[in-house]
Design an enzyme around this catalytic site. Sequence first.
Site, PDB file in Angstrom:
ATOM      1  N   ASP A  25       0.880  -1.172   0.000  1.00  0.00           N
ATOM      2  CA  ASP A  25       0.000   0.000   0.000  1.00  0.00           C
ATOM      3  C   ASP A  25       0.914   1.218   0.000  1.00  0.00           C
ATOM      4  O   ASP A  25       1.529   1.543   1.018  1.00  0.00           O
ATOM      5  CB  ASP A  25      -0.897  -0.037   1.250  1.00  0.00           C
ATOM      6  CG  ASP A  25      -1.773   1.217   1.384  1.00  0.00           C
ATOM      7  OD1 ASP A  25      -1.679   2.119   0.520  1.00  0.00           O
ATOM      8  OD2 ASP A  25      -2.540   1.285   2.364  1.00  0.00           O
ATOM      9  N   LYS A  87       3.174  11.187  -3.357  1.00  0.00           N
ATOM     10  CA  LYS A  87       2.086  10.557  -4.107  1.00  0.00           C
ATOM     11  C   LYS A  87       1.191  11.601  -4.768  1.00  0.00           C
ATOM     12  O   LYS A  87       0.631  11.355  -5.834  1.00  0.00           O
ATOM     13  CB  LYS A  87       1.267   9.689  -3.145  1.00  0.00           C
ATOM     14  CG  LYS A  87       0.149   8.904  -3.791  1.00  0.00           C
ATOM     15  CD  LYS A  87      -0.496   7.965  -2.772  1.00  0.00           C
ATOM     16  CE  LYS A  87      -1.658   7.190  -3.362  1.00  0.00           C
ATOM     17  NZ  LYS A  87      -2.214   6.227  -2.381  1.00  0.00           N
ATOM     18  N   GLU A 186      -7.447   0.502  -4.360  1.00  0.00           N
ATOM     19  CA  GLU A 186      -7.463   0.389  -2.903  1.00  0.00           C
ATOM     20  C   GLU A 186      -8.798  -0.109  -2.337  1.00  0.00           C
ATOM     21  O   GLU A 186      -8.799  -1.030  -1.512  1.00  0.00           O
ATOM     22  CB  GLU A 186      -7.050   1.736  -2.273  1.00  0.00           C
ATOM     23  CG  GLU A 186      -5.547   1.975  -2.446  1.00  0.00           C
ATOM     24  CD  GLU A 186      -5.106   3.430  -2.284  1.00  0.00           C
ATOM     25  OE1 GLU A 186      -5.940   4.249  -1.852  1.00  0.00           O
ATOM     26  OE2 GLU A 186      -3.944   3.738  -2.595  1.00  0.00           O
ATOM     27  N   ASP A 208     -13.766   4.891   1.307  1.00  0.00           N
ATOM     28  CA  ASP A 208     -12.341   5.003   1.626  1.00  0.00           C
ATOM     29  C   ASP A 208     -11.935   6.470   1.712  1.00  0.00           C
ATOM     30  O   ASP A 208     -11.719   7.129   0.701  1.00  0.00           O
ATOM     31  CB  ASP A 208     -11.546   4.262   0.526  1.00  0.00           C
ATOM     32  CG  ASP A 208     -10.043   4.284   0.770  1.00  0.00           C
ATOM     33  OD1 ASP A 208      -9.584   4.951   1.725  1.00  0.00           O
ATOM     34  OD2 ASP A 208      -9.314   3.626   0.000  1.00  0.00           O
TER      35      ASP A 208
END
Lengths: 625, 182
Positions: A25, A87, A186, A208
């Site tokens: 992850d 990211k 994800e 999420d």
Amino acid sequence: MALLQISEPGQSTAPHQHRLAAGIDLGTTNSLVATVRSGLAEALPDETGNCLLPSVVRYLASGERIVGKSAKDEAVRDPLNTIISAKRFMGRGVADVKSLGSRLPYDFVESESGMPRLRTVGGDFSPVEVSAEILRTLKKRAEDSLGGDLSGVVITVPAYFDDAQRQATKDAAKLAGLNVLRLLNEPTAAAVAYGLDRGSEGVIAVYDLGGGTFDISILRLHKGVFEVLATAGDSALGGDDMDRVIAEWIMEQAGIAHDADHAQMRRLMRDACDAKELLTDVPSTTIRLERSDGTFWEGVLTREKFNELIDALIQKTLAPCRRALRDAGVTREEIHDVVMVGGSTRVPRVREKVAEFFQAELRVDIDPDKVVAVGAAMQADVLAGNKPEDEMLLLDVIPLSLGLETMGGLVEKIIPRNTTIPVARAQDFTTFKDGQTAMAIHVLQGERELVIDCRSLARFELRGIPPMAAGAARIRVTFQVDADGLLSVTARETNSGVESSVQVKPSYGLSDDEITRMLKDSMEHAREDMDLRQLREQQVEADRVLDAIRIALAKDGDALLSAVERAEIERAMEVVAHTATHNSDYKAVKAAIDALNRSTMEFASRRMNASIQQALSGHKLDDFE
Amino acid sequence: MHLDLSQNHFVLFGLQAGFEVDGETLALRYRDLQKETHPDRFANASEQERRLSVQLAAQINEAFRVLKNPLARARYLLELNGVTLDDTDTRMDHEFLLEQMELREALAEVPHARAPFDALEELRDQLESRERALIEALHRDFDDGSAPALARARDSVRKMQFIQRLLEEAEALEEDLVHQEH
């Protein structure tokens, strides 16, 4: 008495060796690696027992790189050389990065390709290289812990990541020397971790909410098949925004709304984050603030007030929820479980509002920080071939529509959002002017009608079209999206056969040459020989291919091949086995593998046909039950 | 023998060609076919098999999309029956065109409504109920299967395409409205 069998030296007798595989992850704030051991998926801790690796890389003047907590601890003291949240810059151009706000302390420089690079005392680095450092650290952690080389990994990305962001993630893995079995969304990974497919059937939602991104996915579960029906989200909405509204409230209360400096803002954001976390367990918390004139402000933030402050943010997540439900073609009543993922779903108000919206039970029993990595590890274990009997199958979708620029700056959609991948779709276009011999193909991603409102993925040209009257040429443009959600585009003039194609490389991505150069640089850094590494890679590939064909032959060789055909394949296998063990030129090994692949083409196609027949005939039996 | 990627969608799914498709059987076969062909099943296979699996899984996805969606299925059935839908032929009956103009005007009014999202929802409901009526007509005409019935089916399909385009515009408008709110 049966004779004992002895295998040829160097050949494995057991085709099903356990392969070491891991799920990663790669998060905005923290990253994790997990693996399946003795049937159980678990996140792997570092030597201090911590599973979370802060996604922070610090570059030193000596060329040394520090990754994780020790880098994060220096972030305030050495902000320019300590990169956090890389990211957020993945697959983005300099202009995009600047629009992320003035709060970024980094020194950006633009490379020739338009990709931003971060200037540090140790050199200029792209976000892809920064992410590669994090991946390298996790790779080492996994290999130390498992005691061997990883054969492959599954890396997770937000479902709402576009093609450029996915490609950048894959490039980072390549730089880190990882074999990517799959990029996995994800929310889908989280659904896998909960194993809700076992025994239960129906439709679930995965909500999420992370530090900086929000994803909602609607899935249908059926006997091991996870079918994503729709996904939606907001790639700039998360827990950070909650901190910001608290900080703004404090500033207003303390009467410093307009004169907080940079350092004070940073402290405020930290205090706001602490208050948010405390309010999960207590009804109110006291906040103390030192004004720039040395006087103090002290105030109480109650949970009620906090709820009031963040309600608008939570409301903003519900619009994508509605859209996902509509795209999925299901009603709220049909959702029977809502899986909660991401640190921000710890906030009680978020849980309350989401439960109220879906009128369904919330699943919160797996640590929301680890659930994605755990699901990725389970998928990696299946993809590595360690569970040949496992029925698990993930059917995912593309999150954003893909299209082409047409006349007048308009976008013609070729593949709409929420189309199941892999997908291939073609559309015909024609020339605009008499005698036109070239056509510009501009590939875009997004939902809006105008080119300027969509993300530009790539541009290329189809040249050599024979001169014809306007409208006479037939240009067929084919879009193919693979199981990682990555796009390739082919354009072909069908009358003349002139063809041009691109593996879509993001406008701000790394070229293949750049990746090769970076790999070489990092090799030299580690004093490793590039040729040797390539030879090793080809040897591993030879083993993998031989293994796959041996299994296929054992299963279907007798039924689908004549003796002559089988002998031919076996001859090609011998050549590969011999070259891989006796030849030190990686190109020779690669050539032998290519030849073997060609000799099995027909066999592969027959096997595929046979399995389809089997799938259908299996059903015809069921129908009579 | 080569993998036949041009196979008829109905044959690929082992179903009889027709407008009537049992949704559950379709979904069941789809999952079974994907279990055999999806690239995840070939993560360690030879390059050939990996490439084939992407092509085949994509074809199964495409066939599933067409068979699942009434409009796409009807278009596909007409094509199989040799009835061409010339997309440049836009002649429609007068009554239908008038109705379309009204609906289009209503859509143009949506951004000025007091509650634009509700107005949009209402319009969408109207469009969907018209769509349902056309689907019922398609069932009748494909069951009949005669040349005049297929001609009527072709008409219904073209009407559905009009409605579909309006629904897409409604979608685009919503996208813009959400964008303005941000």
